[in-house]
Design an enzyme around this catalytic site. Structure first.
Site: not given
Ligand code: G6P
Ligand code: MN
Length: 417
Positions: A196, A240
């Site tokens: 990230h 990020y």
């Molecule tokens: C992305 C990131 C992950 C994270 C996800 C969050 O894929 O790379 O690290 O867990 O987004 O998704 P959410 O639906 O939990 O916000």
């Molecule tokens: Mn991730």
């Protein structure tokens, strides 16, 4: 034939993993998938759904569930871990409390990421110790966030093989494939940084350098960072990095939103689990697409496939630095492009580092390594040092009370402190 254990199988992401395994059934012959979770209600809903789903997919595999690690791990070849200690309720605290101090809480990049690490790392260490005990040859395929900090902690304390995953590292490839209408296998790039907090550059297409015009098309896919800034940097950043490059604006937006991401997910999950629980339903809920973790199964299965078939794939993974990035410590875990085969992941050489981002990467890595050490030892002084070292915090007067409040808010999940 393979046995795969999924830890935290009550996660709404599990069916995507099953779907991916099913799509790879020719090259990745799986005989058994064991679902493991501490939340028995979610586990039984998921077991019911996965059984119907493999039926729908015509996928001939044994699916069963247990709450015993010994049963789940014995003879396992891969242990996929996707846990969230304290669930989304804890995530919401991670998001909300820092905001009172004018800081971004976000579950990985933000201040919340440190406390997420504090909650998850002790449990992941227990899990890894059981892997050592019951299936020492198995690979841990980790998706529990913060994935890079978890990987670094396991490397420090346990003797296990672990691949720390995130779909983010492959995203520039998928973006370029879509934006330029080119098969993804023809796209490569240099990749510098951390989970990230990373940058892709020197992209090649079919062996030739990407043109400026093509680059402009690719970065349009990265919607969270200023297009003008990416043109200037001439790097493709992780989504990020928005929290660093647009800090003030993001803090303002987060203050104005009526629900945090964690709160939105609690609601989404209710809907998703209603659909999983419906005994007439044997297909993936549409609502699942609203979760951010899509793409994980592709990466996880890509790694398993490359290891099992010794196929030598190019993939971005979280591994120990060991000299790959010369300005970071050897035992620091980084996110980097690797060659993946039966011997695991071998980081590829990085020829040059874009100067504009070296400082940021170094600072974030310093914070992370301090946080990992604090998560393992429960040393409060180290936790404070980590928080002040975090480039989004930096201010001692803010960090001191914030640390106290966060440790108190999460104390039921922080036995080490
Ligand atoms: C992305 C990131 C992950 C994270 C996800 C969050 O894929 O790379 O690290 O867990 O987004 O998704 P959410 O639906 O939990 O916000
Ligand atoms: Mn991730």
């Amino acid at each position: 034939k393979l046995k795969i254990a999924i830890v935290g199988a009550g996660s709404s992401y599990t069916p995507e993993l099953i779907e991916g395994l099913s799509e790879h059934r020719e090259t990745l012959p799986v005989k058994e998938i064991v679902l493991l979770d501490i939340n028995e209600e979610r586990l039984s809903i998921m077991e019911g759904f996965v059984k119907r789903y493999v039926g729908y997919l015509n996928y001939d595999v044994k699916v069963w569930s247990t709450t015993s690690r010994e049963e789940a791990f014995t003879d396992a070849d891969f242990v996929s871990t996707q846990i969230r200690v304290g669930g989304n309720k804890a995530r919401i605290k991670d998001e909300k409390i820092p905001l009172k101090y004018g800081l971004i809480g976000q579950e990985t990049t933000g201040v919340g990421g440190m406390f997420n690490a504090f909650r998850v790392i002790p449990v992941m260490i227990e899990i890894a110790k059981d892997v050592e005990k019951y299936c020492p040859d198995a690979w841990i395929i980790n998706y529990s966030n913060p994935t890079e900090l978890v990987t670094e902690a396991l490397n420090k304390v346990c003797n296990v093989k672990v691949a720390g995953l995130c779909a983010g590292g492959m995203r520039p490839r998928w973006w370029a494939a879509e934006a330029l209408n080119i098969p993804e296998e023809k796209i490569y790039y240099d990749y510098l940084g951390l989970n990230h907090m990373n940058f892709s550059y020197n992209m090649t297409i079919d062996g030739r350098p990407i043109t400026d015009e093509e680059f402009s098309k690719v970065i349009k896919k990265c919607t969270t960072v200023s297009q003008e800034w990416m043109e200037t940097l001439h790097l493709i950043p992780s989504q990020y990095t928005q929290y660093y490059f647009h800090t003030k604006e993001r803090v303002q937006q987060l203050k104005e939103q009526d629900k945090t991401r964690g709160e939105a997910i609690l609601e989404l999950e209710k809907q998703i689990f209603r659909e999983y629980a419906d005994e007439l339903n044997n297909q993936k809920p549409k609502t699942l697409a609203k979760r951010g973790g899509g793409g994980y199964s592709k990466v996880a299965i890509g790694v398993m496939d490359a290891i099992y078939n010794d196929s030598g794939k190019w993939m971005v993974i979280n591994v120990a630095n060991n000299g790959t990035v010369r300005f970071l410590d050897d035992d620091a875990v980084i996110e980097t492009a690797c060659y993946v085969s039966k011997n695991g992941m071998k980081p590829l050489t990085i020829a040059h580092y874009p100067k504009a981002v070296i400082g940021l990467i170094s600072a974030v890595k310093t914070y992370e390594s301090l946080a990992v050490e604090a998560a393992i030892t429960g040393n409060k002084k180290l936790a404070l040092e980590a928080l002040v070292a975090h480039p989004l915090v930096r201010d001692y007067d803010v960090a001191k009370p914030l640390l106290e409040e966060m440790l108190e808010a999460h104390k039921e999940y922080l036995p080490q402190f």
